[in-house]
Every structure is written in structure tokens, then in C-alpha cells.
Design a protein around this motif. Structure first.
Motif, PDB file in Angstrom:
ATOM      1  N   UNK B  98      91.119  43.324  15.437  1.00  0.00           N
ATOM      2  CA  UNK B  98      89.697  43.613  15.340  1.00  0.00           C
ATOM      3  C   UNK B  98      89.444  44.698  14.298  1.00  0.00           C
ATOM      4  N   UNK B  99      90.303  45.739  14.299  1.00  0.00           N
ATOM      5  CA  UNK B  99      90.136  46.820  13.312  1.00  0.00           C
ATOM      6  C   UNK B  99      90.302  46.256  11.904  1.00  0.00           C
ATOM      7  N   UNK B 100      91.361  45.468  11.693  1.00  0.00           N
ATOM      8  CA  UNK B 100      91.573  44.871  10.370  1.00  0.00           C
ATOM      9  C   UNK B 100      90.425  43.950   9.993  1.00  0.00           C
ATOM     10  N   UNK B 101      89.897  43.269  10.995  1.00  0.00           N
ATOM     11  CA  UNK B 101      88.774  42.365  10.778  1.00  0.00           C
ATOM     12  C   UNK B 101      87.552  43.136  10.283  1.00  0.00           C
ATOM     13  N   UNK B 102      87.276  44.265  10.934  1.00  0.00           N
ATOM     14  CA  UNK B 102      86.120  45.070  10.555  1.00  0.00           C
ATOM     15  C   UNK B 102      86.293  45.620   9.134  1.00  0.00           C
ATOM     16  N   UNK B 103      87.551  45.975   8.801  1.00  0.00           N
ATOM     17  CA  UNK B 103      87.787  46.584   7.489  1.00  0.00           C
ATOM     18  C   UNK B 103      87.789  45.527   6.389  1.00  0.00           C
ATOM     19  N   UNK B 104      88.505  44.428   6.630  1.00  0.00           N
ATOM     20  CA  UNK B 104      88.732  43.469   5.549  1.00  0.00           C
ATOM     21  C   UNK B 104      87.616  42.447   5.377  1.00  0.00           C
ATOM     22  N   UNK B 105      86.913  42.112   6.448  1.00  0.00           N
ATOM     23  CA  UNK B 105      85.850  41.105   6.332  1.00  0.00           C
ATOM     24  C   UNK B 105      84.535  41.679   6.832  1.00  0.00           C
ATOM     25  N   UNK B 106      83.961  42.645   6.103  1.00  0.00           N
ATOM     26  CA  UNK B 106      82.722  43.267   6.601  1.00  0.00           C
ATOM     27  C   UNK B 106      81.539  42.300   6.631  1.00  0.00           C
ATOM     28  N   UNK B 107      81.575  41.238   5.805  1.00  0.00           N
ATOM     29  CA  UNK B 107      80.413  40.344   5.766  1.00  0.00           C
ATOM     30  C   UNK B 107      80.564  39.144   6.693  1.00  0.00           C
ATOM     31  N   UNK B 108      81.436  39.224   7.656  1.00  0.00           N
ATOM     32  CA  UNK B 108      81.628  38.164   8.651  1.00  0.00           C
ATOM     33  C   UNK B 108      80.530  38.311   9.693  1.00  0.00           C
TER      34      UNK B 108
END
Lengths: 268, 293
Positions: B98-108
Motif C-alpha cells: 500500500x505504501x509503495x502504491x501510494x508513492x509510485x502510483x499517485x494518480x490511481x
């Protein structure tokens, strides 16, 4: 489907009463609470029976370890070391495969491969070893004065044991024995993860909790529910054992009573 | 492995056994013993560090920190540990993703909880879908180590918290009367003295940690339990050169003996350490040693 219907369908699912199929979709909070609670039946079954039967063997083992006869002493010490020195998880596996390979010899061994008997035997022996060590420690710390007083009253042998040594041993061991009881209930969650099959998906609380966690990919609901049930169970054990502790200490002045002191949770 | 192992069917019992126990798969079970030892070697210091943090934050005068420390210690009580193990492995995995998701794909824009699925964007997956097998295995192992450290850190925190309170209070008061600050008292007086009081609890914890290592199997690591089940199962001549019946019982007997030996050796070593540490201490055990000498 209302929550009451779910409770009626799944409340006793773990012992094979009610709906046969586990829920396939939805996985509502109500379903999770009901099924995990229904699994608790098995945890309580294993815990209560192992504790009640293990108590007697534990007393015997403690007396054996404290006895003057070297054969009895060695045998009891080895029994305690065998079950306290190895992981319960491995004991479950070994016992299951042992019973499995005994099965072709005689049909008597058929029930041993199912959890309700096979796992119960392992838990019985395991708790007997752990409580045996606790009782042995308490037996060593029975005050000499108590025994001398019993001698002065002309008691000896069985009557001295029954009236003086044994009650004092229990009184001294009780706080530690309460911890042991709590850990035993926690240890019952290992049963269905260690070879013993959950026949027709009738498992214990952790079995259903991990079932829901696997299905929903969301561990944040089933495991806290499980924790809730176990905290409730732990509180029940503490209050029940507290009552017994009060009875064991009833002849003593207030400040001389053994206090219930709970230690932290430990895996075996 | 040996040169005479070319045709196992023709060998006599002893030679057959020697060949059987040195097949490639058996080498895997021997290396998995090292996995267990590696886990112990990494977990023990990490858990001790976690425990130290937990205990010192429970002692803190800053209320939220103290609540956090006490909650951390208390939360393991009353709940079966195996539930923690099962919980943390999924929870930590999802937290990292989830942390990586928030950092790497902010426009998701979609939610990460879609029905009964946990979905993050592809580049946030841990480990990445196209990474080699050993990365997956190492990641699984690291998660297991972290889980062990968190759970055993709470146990260690409890032991250290008790040990910190067992240090005689007048020692601390003396230090304060010399004008030491709270920090100085903690590091110069309390911490050096607490270890003697903590050692019995910590050595008990070490025994428990040894006995908890088979739970690695539940965390999805290919450990000795996994290999014992795998290798012990009945094998027919069609799939292997070494056919045998269901030997899982014997494999688990071997594991049982392995753990008993390990426990016994640890007991002897820890006894020696304890004797060294109590030497000259003003405790009952120390007095007994002085009398015996």
C-alpha cells in the motif's frame, strides 16, 4: 438473510449441525462472527478435556519426579523433558503420522487419526508435562513446618498427602497453573494447522479465521474477531481459576494468600 | 552423491540409505536447517532491539509513548501467538504494498479494496511479478523475520520492563543526587545493571523462540517441516530412484530429536552464562557460589 438466520445456520457448523456449505460470497461481519465463534467450540473442547485429564497425570508426574525411586524419577524427568523440550507443533505432526502408520495394523487406531482424539491425546500429554513441572516446583517448596505439623498430629502416608501436602502444593502452584491453562487454550489453535485434517471443514476458531482471511484477502476483520473471542475466553479462565484460588487459600489470613499474578503469553 | 549410487535398486540396505540420504532433495532439508539457524540469528537481536524500545517507551514520562509501549506489551497477552503470525504476514505485506502504491502510483483512482480483492498497481507489487524466484523466497523470509521480531519483541519488552524495575531504586536515586539527568541515569546506571535481572527471562525466551521456529512453515517458508512432509511421503518407483513407503513419521521423529538436542545444548550453554554473570553478585545464587568455593 438476517443475522439470526446466519446464527441458526452456522452457529453449530463446526460440529456438523446446520448448513453444510460454508458461505461462498458476501462474508458479512455476522457470518464471520458466527463461524469463528462456532469454531471456539473445538478450542473449548480440546482445552477443557486436556486440562481435566492432564491434571491427574501431572500430579502423578510431579510425585514421580520428586520420588526417591530412581527409575520413577528418571522416567518422569524424561517425560517432562520430552514434551517441554520440543515444539508442540512437531509433536502434533509426529503423533498424526505415527497414528497414520499404525492405522493399517488394526482398525482400533482409526479414530486416533482424527483430531478429536489424536490431537486431544497430544494436548493431554503436553499439558501433563508442563503442569507436572509446575507441580513439582510447588511440591519442592511446601513448607517443612506443614509436614512436621502433620507428623505431630500422627498423620502419615496417604492421609498426610491428601490433607496436607497435596492441598498446599496446589495452593502454591495455582497462579502458575492458571497461566498454563491459558496457554493450553491458546495452543489448541495449532491443531488444525498440523496435519490433523478438518473433516468436512469442521475446524476450530483459527481455522475459520484463516478461511475468511484467505477468501477476502483482508486479515483485519477475522483475526481481531478471533482475538476478541480469545480475550473473552481468557477472562473466563482467569475468573474461574481465581474462584478456585480463593477456595484454596480460604484458611489463610489475607496477607499470606498466594496472589494471582499473570505472566505473558508463551508459545510451546 | 557417492560414486556407487548409479543404480540404487541394486544396492544393499546400508549403501542404499547412504545414497538416499544424500540426494539433492535431502541436501535441501539440510540447508533448511540453516534457514532455521539463520532465522534465530537474525530474529534474536532484532527482537531484543524491539523489546528494548518497547520497554523504554513503556517507562517514558511522555504519556502517549508510554501508552504505546504498554499496549504493545499487553496486546500479545490473551491472544494466541499463532494468530499473530498469520495476521502479521498478510498485514505487513499489504502495508508495504500500500505504501509503495501510494508513492509510485499517485494518480490511481480505484480503491485498493475491490470486493474481496486487494489490488495495487503492477509496479507497486512486492516483489515485482517478473523478479526471479530467490527474490520471492527472500522477501517471504524477511516478512517472517519481521513478524517473529514483532511478536518476540513484545515478550522481550515485558522481560526487560520487569528487569528495569528490578534494579534497586536507591541506585537510581543516588545517581540523581549526583546531579545526573534522567537520560544519564538511564544509560549509565539502569541499562548496565538490568541484564543480570533480565537473563533468566531472556534465556527462557530463547527456548521459546527455538520452539517457535517450526511455525515458519505456516508463514509459507520452505523450512524443515515443509521438507519433512515432502520427502517423507510415499514415493513410487515411477517418479524416483528411491521408492519407499510413508516415512513421514520417521522424518518428524528426526525433527523431534533435533529440537530436543538443540534445547538441551542451549540449556547447558545458558547455565554456564548465568553462572558467569552471577559470579560475585549480591544475590542468593551469587552467595551460594561464594560458599561453594
Amino acid at each position: 438473510m438476517s443475522c439470526w438466520e446466519t446464527v441458526a445456520d452456522y452457529g453449530l457448523r463446526s460440529i456438523g449441525i446446520g448448513e453444510r456449505l460454508l458461505p461462498r460470497e458476501g462474508y458479512t461481519l455476522c457470518q464471520q462472527f458466527t463461524l469463528i465463534g462456532s469454531g471456539m467450540i473445538w478450542n473449548i473442547y480440546f482445552g477443557v478435556l486436556a486440562l481435566c485429564s492432564g491434571f491427574f497425570l501431572a500430579t502423578a508426574v510431579a510425585l514421580g519426579k520428586a520420588s526417591k525411586n530412581p527409575v520413577l524419577r528418571k522416567a518422569s524427568a524424561w517425560f517432562i523433558f520430552l514434551f517441554r523440550g520440543s515444539p508442540l507443533f512437531i509433536q502434533f505432526f509426529f503423533a498424526y503420522f505415527l497414528f497414520l502408520s499404525l492405522k493399517p495394523i488394526s482398525p482400533i487406531f482409526d479414530p486416533f487419526t482424527s483430531a478429536w482424539l489424536g490431537a486431544l491425546i497430544v494436548l493431554f500429554l503436553n499439558t501433563a508435562a508442563y503442569s507436572g513441572e509446575i507441580f513439582y516446583g510447588a511440591l519442592q517448596s511446601v513448607p517443612r513446618g506443614d509436614i512436621e505439623a502433620a507428623d505431630a498430629y500422627g498423620m502419615s502416608g496417604w492421609s498426610r498427602f491428601k490433607r496436607v501436602t497435596w492441598p498446599t502444593m496446589l495452593r502454591l502452584a495455582w497462579p502458575a497453573y492458571t497461566n498454563e491453562a491459558i496457554f493450553l487454550f491458546h495452543a489448541t489453535t495449532l491443531v488444525y494447522f498440523s496435519g490433523f485434517p478438518a473433516w468436512q471443514q469442521r475446524g476450530d476458531a483459527l481455522y475459520y479465521a484463516s478461511f475468511f482471511a484467505d477468501k477476502t484477502f483482508n486479515p483485519f476483520i477475522p483475526y481481531p474477531i478471533l482475538a476478541f473471542y480469545f480475550i473473552l475466553l481468557t477472562l473466563c479462565i482467569i475468573s474461574l481459576f481465581g474462584l478456585i484460588n480463593r477456595r484454596l487459600n480460604r484458611h489463610l489470613p489475607q496477607e499470606a494468600r498466594t496472589k494471582m499474578k499473570l505472566k505473558l503469553n508463551i508459545i510451546r | 552423491m557417492f560414486s556407487f549410487c548409479v543404480d540404487p535398486a541394486s544396492l544393499d540396505d546400508l549403501a542404499w540409505m547412504a545414497c538416499y540420504l544424500t540426494t539433492g532433495k535431502h541436501m535441501a532439508i539440510y540447508t533448511s536447517v540453516f534457514t532455521v539457524l539463520l532465522l534465530l540469528a537474525i530474529t534474536a537481536p532484532t527482537a531484543l532491539a524491539f523489546g528494548f524500545l518497547g520497554a523504554s517507551s513503556a517507562r517514558s514520562h511522555f504519556a502517549p509513548l508510554s501508552w504505546f509501549g504498554k499496549a504493545y506489551i499487553a496486546v500479545v497477552r490473551g491472544v494466541p501467538d499463532i494468530a499473530f503470525f498469520l495476521f502479521f504476514v498478510i498485514a505487513l505485506d499489504q502495508l508495504f504494498e500500500w505504501i509503495r502504491h501510494e508513492v509510485k502510483c499517485p494518480d490511481w483512482t480505484d480503491s485498493i479494496w475491490q470486493g474481496n480483492d486487494f489490488v495495487v498497481c503492477d509496479i507497486a507489487k512486492l516483489p515485482l511479478g517478473n523478479s526471479p524466484q530467490w527474490v520471492h523466497e527472500t522477501y517471504g523470509f524477511m516478512l517472517a523475520v519481521l513478524t517473529f521480531a514483532i511478536v518476540f519483541g513484545a515478550f522481550a519488552a515485558n522481560v526487560l520492563y520487569g528487569a528495569m524495575r528490578a534494579v534497586p531504586h536507591n541506585q537510581l536515586e543516588t545517581a540523581e543526587s549526583y546531579g545526573m539527568t534522567r537520560r544519564q541515569v538511564f544509560w549509565r546506571i539502569l541499562v548496565p545493571q538490568m541484564w543480570v535481572f533480565a537473563l533468566p527471562g531472556l534465556s527462557n525466551l530463547w527456548m521459546v523462540l527455538i520452539k517457535a521456529t517450526p511455525l515458519l512453515f505456516l508463514l509459507g517458508v520452505e523450512d524443515i517441516v515443509y521438507w519433512a512432509r515432502e520427502l517423507g511421503g510415499a514415493k513410487t518407483a515411477r517418479f524416483t530412484d528411491y521408492p519407499h513407503g510413508d516415512w513421514r513419521m520417521w522424518y518428524f521423529l528426526a525433527l523431534l530429536v533435533f529440537y530436543l538436542l538443540f534445547t538441551r545444548i542451549s540449556e547447558i550453554v545458558l547455565d554456564k552464562v548465568m553462572r558467569k554473570l552471577t559470579h560475585g553478585q549480591a544475590t542468593l545464587a551469587g552467595d551460594a557460589q561464594r560458599k561453594a568455593a
